[in-house]
Structure formats: C-alpha cells, structure tokens
Design an enzyme around this catalytic site. Structure first.
Site, PDB file in Angstrom:
ATOM      1  N   SER A 137      86.444  29.489  56.732  1.00 25.39           N
ATOM      2  CA  SER A 137      86.772  28.361  55.848  1.00 25.39           C
ATOM      3  C   SER A 137      88.217  28.493  55.381  1.00 25.39           C
ATOM      4  O   SER A 137      88.522  28.540  54.180  1.00 25.39           O
ATOM      5  CB  SER A 137      85.815  28.303  54.650  1.00 25.39           C
ATOM      6  OG  SER A 137      84.502  28.026  55.072  1.00 25.39           O
TER       7      SER A 137
ATOM      8  N   THR B 263      90.758  26.714  54.939  1.00 19.38           N
ATOM      9  CA  THR B 263      91.412  25.815  53.985  1.00 19.38           C
ATOM     10  C   THR B 263      91.181  26.247  52.538  1.00 19.38           C
ATOM     11  O   THR B 263      91.999  25.924  51.672  1.00 19.38           O
ATOM     12  CB  THR B 263      90.904  24.374  54.161  1.00 19.38           C
ATOM     13  OG1 THR B 263      89.472  24.359  54.029  1.00 19.38           O
ATOM     14  CG2 THR B 263      91.271  23.831  55.528  1.00 19.38           C
ATOM     15  N   ASP B 264      90.094  26.958  52.253  1.00 18.16           N
ATOM     16  CA  ASP B 264      89.812  27.350  50.872  1.00 18.16           C
ATOM     17  C   ASP B 264      90.840  28.336  50.316  1.00 18.16           C
ATOM     18  O   ASP B 264      91.492  28.048  49.310  1.00 18.16           O
ATOM     19  CB  ASP B 264      88.405  27.924  50.767  1.00 18.16           C
ATOM     20  CG  ASP B 264      87.334  26.843  50.747  1.00 18.16           C
ATOM     21  OD1 ASP B 264      87.658  25.693  50.417  1.00 18.16           O
ATOM     22  OD2 ASP B 264      86.183  27.146  51.065  1.00 18.16           O
ATOM     23  N   PRO B 265      90.983  29.537  50.912  1.00 17.80           N
ATOM     24  CA  PRO B 265      91.981  30.451  50.345  1.00 17.80           C
ATOM     25  C   PRO B 265      93.400  29.907  50.456  1.00 17.80           C
ATOM     26  O   PRO B 265      94.235  30.134  49.570  1.00 17.80           O
ATOM     27  CB  PRO B 265      91.799  31.733  51.169  1.00 17.80           C
ATOM     28  CG  PRO B 265      91.172  31.289  52.446  1.00 17.80           C
ATOM     29  CD  PRO B 265      90.292  30.136  52.068  1.00 17.80           C
TER      30      PRO B 265
END
Length: 462
Positions: free
Chosen positions: A178, A180-182
């Site tokens: 994922s 894009t989250d961090p």
C-alpha cells in the site's frame, strides 16, 4: 566527521492534535513527533486506531493486547494518547477546548466527518485563527470522488502506479505494501513544515487539503509525461528497463534469494562478464546494447545459470567491487540484520512497555549534523495521558474525570462492537496454518536471539 549535536529539535514547542488513524496520517504525525513536536493522539473507545489490532508480540492476544501492537508502535512512537468518544457532544466540546493549545490539527476522515461534528477548518479557525489544519483523505476535499472510501490498496492502482507495474502481457500489480499510504504521510509532513514556515513569516495559519490519490501520481510521472508528450501508452515490462540491458532480478542460491543487476553500457557488461567468470559472453550478439536488448531472454537464462550458484549477498559485493550496479533483494529479517543498516543506526531499539526492546525502523532516513531526531520512544497505551491532558491542560477535576470514565467518554479499554474475547482470538494469527498455506515464508522461534534481544526485553547487542 564528528558532529556537534544539540538538544534543540526543529519542532520543540509545537503541539499537534492528531485525529488520524491507520497508516498515512500517523506516518505524517510520527515524523513531526520525531522532530520533537508534542503530538497528542486522539482515539475513541468505540473507534480506536485499528492498527492496535495488528502484529502482536509472540502472536498472543492476552491481557491488554491493544497496547502491544507492533504496527501501532511503528507509526505512533513518541506520541501521547487520549480517548474521547465523538458520539458524545461533551467529548466534541473537549476537543474544541484543546484546539487553542494546538498549533496543528491533523485528521484523516472522509470529508463529511469533521464538518458533521463542527470540527472543520472554518470552525477551528474561529477558535484559533492561526491554527494549521491538515486533512489527509483518499481523494481530497473537493471533486466528484471526495466521498469515496479509500485505502492504499485502491489508491495505488487509481494513481497510475499499478498500470506500469507487472510483467509484459500480464495484469497490473500492486507493490505489496500500500505504497501510497506511507508516501502520503511523508508528503503530509512536508506540507505541515511548509505551513509552519509560512506562519512564522506571516503569522497566518492555513488549511492543507492533501489528496493521497494526487500525492502518488507524480511517482508514475514519467509514464504520464510519456503520453502527454508523445501519445504513447507505456507497457508493463516487469523487472526490465527501457534504457539498460541486461536489467532484471535473478534467482540465487538458497530458498527465495534474489539479486537485482543493472548493466548500463559496454564497459559494465565487460566488467560483469569477467566478474562472473564468463568472458565468452562479452562478445557475439551480446557485444553491444542493441544485441543485449534483442536477445534479453537468452541473456537472462545465461545470467541466471550463474546467479543460481551464488549467494545473493556475496554476489552483490563481487559485482559492486567490479563496478556493476547490483543489489541483493533483502527480506525483512535480512533488513533487520544488515550490518550496513545497523552501523548507520537505521533502527531504534525501543523498550515498549509489556513488550520489551524491539528494533523499530526510523521514519526519517536523513542524518542531521545539528540534531538527533527524538525517535527512540515507545508508543502510548490507550488513554495513557487522559489525566495529563484533560486535567493538566483543560483543568478538569477528579470528579469530572471519574464521571467521563463512567460514561465511557474516556477510558483505557476498547468498547468496540466485537467483544474483547473474540478480538483476542482474531489478533492471534494462525501462523502455522499460514506457513502451510504459503502465506508466510518462515517462522523463527529464536528470532529474539538472532536480533540480539533476550526474552525479558533487554538489549544484548546492536
């Protein structure tokens, strides 16, 4: 070089009211905390941060498991924790009373939520005119997709990254983390720092509308610009390169060991051939870059025949010494054990209460010559700082705190829809079954000894 460090960190004296959860928002506020901002994380007993349920030490859900999650520790070290149930109007009023003490308010709800509780930027600005507020949402505060629910699993494909990730002729693939989250969290921290600098110059606060979707689009920028400038649609090419050959990831000796190799020109190809002990590969139809591109499949087979006999880390050192770009593919265990990362202090040894010492990756990869980030701190227990914040800052009496606890407005034990006994079973992953299914690659019973920590959480070695 010996650096003269100072106890002063960039965000000393800055306070953050952190209403974010899960990944992107907590990454943003964790970076601010590491720079010494006083970050107060706000959760509800009925809606605590769900990452408190992920990755339990020794895979056990006993006692107050929600205070021992490794996932939560990674994103929330150094913060304070208070609990306020937004479904209670008095709790919302207490949040508003905290705003004058905050320089920054961070939240990661869908756009309709904060306005519903009267906690949108205009409402907070009326309370504190110079407040900085950042909203990290999936698709931004405006536009036809604003109310879409979003997680990194969907944002990564929506940003275009997945369209260029995968093998030729195969489907689009996610990166597996994922991404894009961090990444959005890092972008958000940078945006907050810019807003703080602007306020220091002008005295004005502002609102930051951060779309995690839009934050990730520049990562696929080269592919987007290729279409914008030429009309060409980039294709997926797996581990290969549009510019260099050979370029791929090759299997090495042992189970699931790999090495990435990039050869940029004829000189590096010659160096690779000699380092691998196959000078006969140097010429013929592999003798120039056009030939290496044309016969890349055949070339991959030859290179793989060599790498399969090599240890991936030893091969990396051999090729790097010869001037060839090579990187061993490190799994999580190898990352934690890597001597280069350990020498550079990439991991803090954090003593988490009721867990013991564990290595935790630093959120800031930069090394500063003037100060050391304050990152080696444990994550807070749920509601650990209720009294400190609500009484120490807002002046609530002992009687008021007791009443709020009785009403379940504040507290230290989750009040979710799923009973705790059921959640205890949920957070204990069936690791043996997962291993049989191939969901996890391995399970080391002696992992603490390998990491240099003993069973009592005492650090033995770095």
């Amino acid at each position: 070089m010996r650096w003269q460090l100072t106890d002063n960190r960039p965000l000393d004296g800055i306070r953050v009211l952190d209403l974010t959860q899960v990944y992107a928002g907590p990454t943003c506020t964790r970076i601010l905390s590491d720079l010494r901002a006083d970050v107060i994380k706000l959760e509800g007993l009925k809606r605590m941060d769900i990452t408190r349920n992920f990755v339990m030490p020794e895979n056990t859900g006993k006692d107050d498991y929600w205070n021992r999650s490794g996932y939560f520790l990674l994103r929330n070290g150094g913060k304070k924790s208070i609990t306020l149930d937004f479904s209670d109007p008095e709790a919302v009023e207490l949040v508003k009373r905290l705003v004058p003490y905050a320089d920054i308010v961070a939240e990661s709800f869908t756009p309709r939520v904060m306005a519903k509780f009267g906690l949108d930027y205009e409402s907070l600005k009326a309370i504190k005119p110079d407040v900085i507020m950042i909203s990290l949402s999936g698709y931004g505060q405006t536009g036809p997709w604003r109310d879409f629910t979003a997680y990194g699993m969907g944002l990564e494909p929506a940003s275009g990254i997945s369209s260029v990730t995968g093998y030729r002729g195969g489907p689009p693939l996610r990166t597996g983390i994922s991404f894009t989250d961090p990444y959005s969290g890092v972008v958000g921290a940078g945006a907050v720092l810019a807003a703080l600098h602007y306020r220091r110059r002008t005295g004005k606060g502002q609102y930051i509308d951060l779309s995690e979707h839009e934050s990730a689009i520049p990562v696929a920028g080269y592919a987007i610009m290729e279409y914008a400038l030429t009309g060409r649609m980039p294709e997926r090419i797996g581990n290969r390169s549009e510019w260099y050959a050979p370029q791929s990831v090759y299997r090495c000796r042992g189970e699931d060991n790999w090495i990435a190799i990039t050869v940029r020109n004829d000189a590096e190809w010659e160096a690779f051939c000699h380092a691998a002990g196959h000078a006969e590969w140097e010429n013929g139809h592999f003798g120039d870059v056009l030939g290496r591109f044309k016969y890349h499949d055949e070339l991959d087979e030859l290179i793989s025949s060599w790498t399969r006999e090599q240890d991936h880390i030893e091969a990396m050192h051999l090729l790097q010494k010869a001037g060839v770009i090579a990187a061993a593919v490190l799994n999580p265990k190898q990352v934690l054990m890597d001597p280069h990362l350990r020498e550079r202090g990439a991991f803090d040894m954090i003593d988490q209460p009721d867990v013991g010492v564990r290595p935790v990756a630093r959120q800031l990869g930069a090394k500063f010559s003037a100060f050391e980030p304050d990152s080696a701190r444990p994550a807070p227990k749920l509601g650990e700082h209720n009294r400190e914040v609500l009484q120490g800052m807002l002046g609530l009496s002992d009687e008021e705190l007791v009443r709020l606890e009785e009403q379940k407005v504040i507290g230290d034990t989750p009040e979710g829809a799923v009973p705790l006994d059921v959640m205890r079973m949920f957070v204990q992953w069936p690791t043996t079954t997962f291993q049989q299914m191939g969901t996890i690659a391995g399970l080391d019973a002696d992992y603490r000894e390998q990491l240099g920590i003993d069973g009592n959480g005492n650090e033995k070695a770095k």
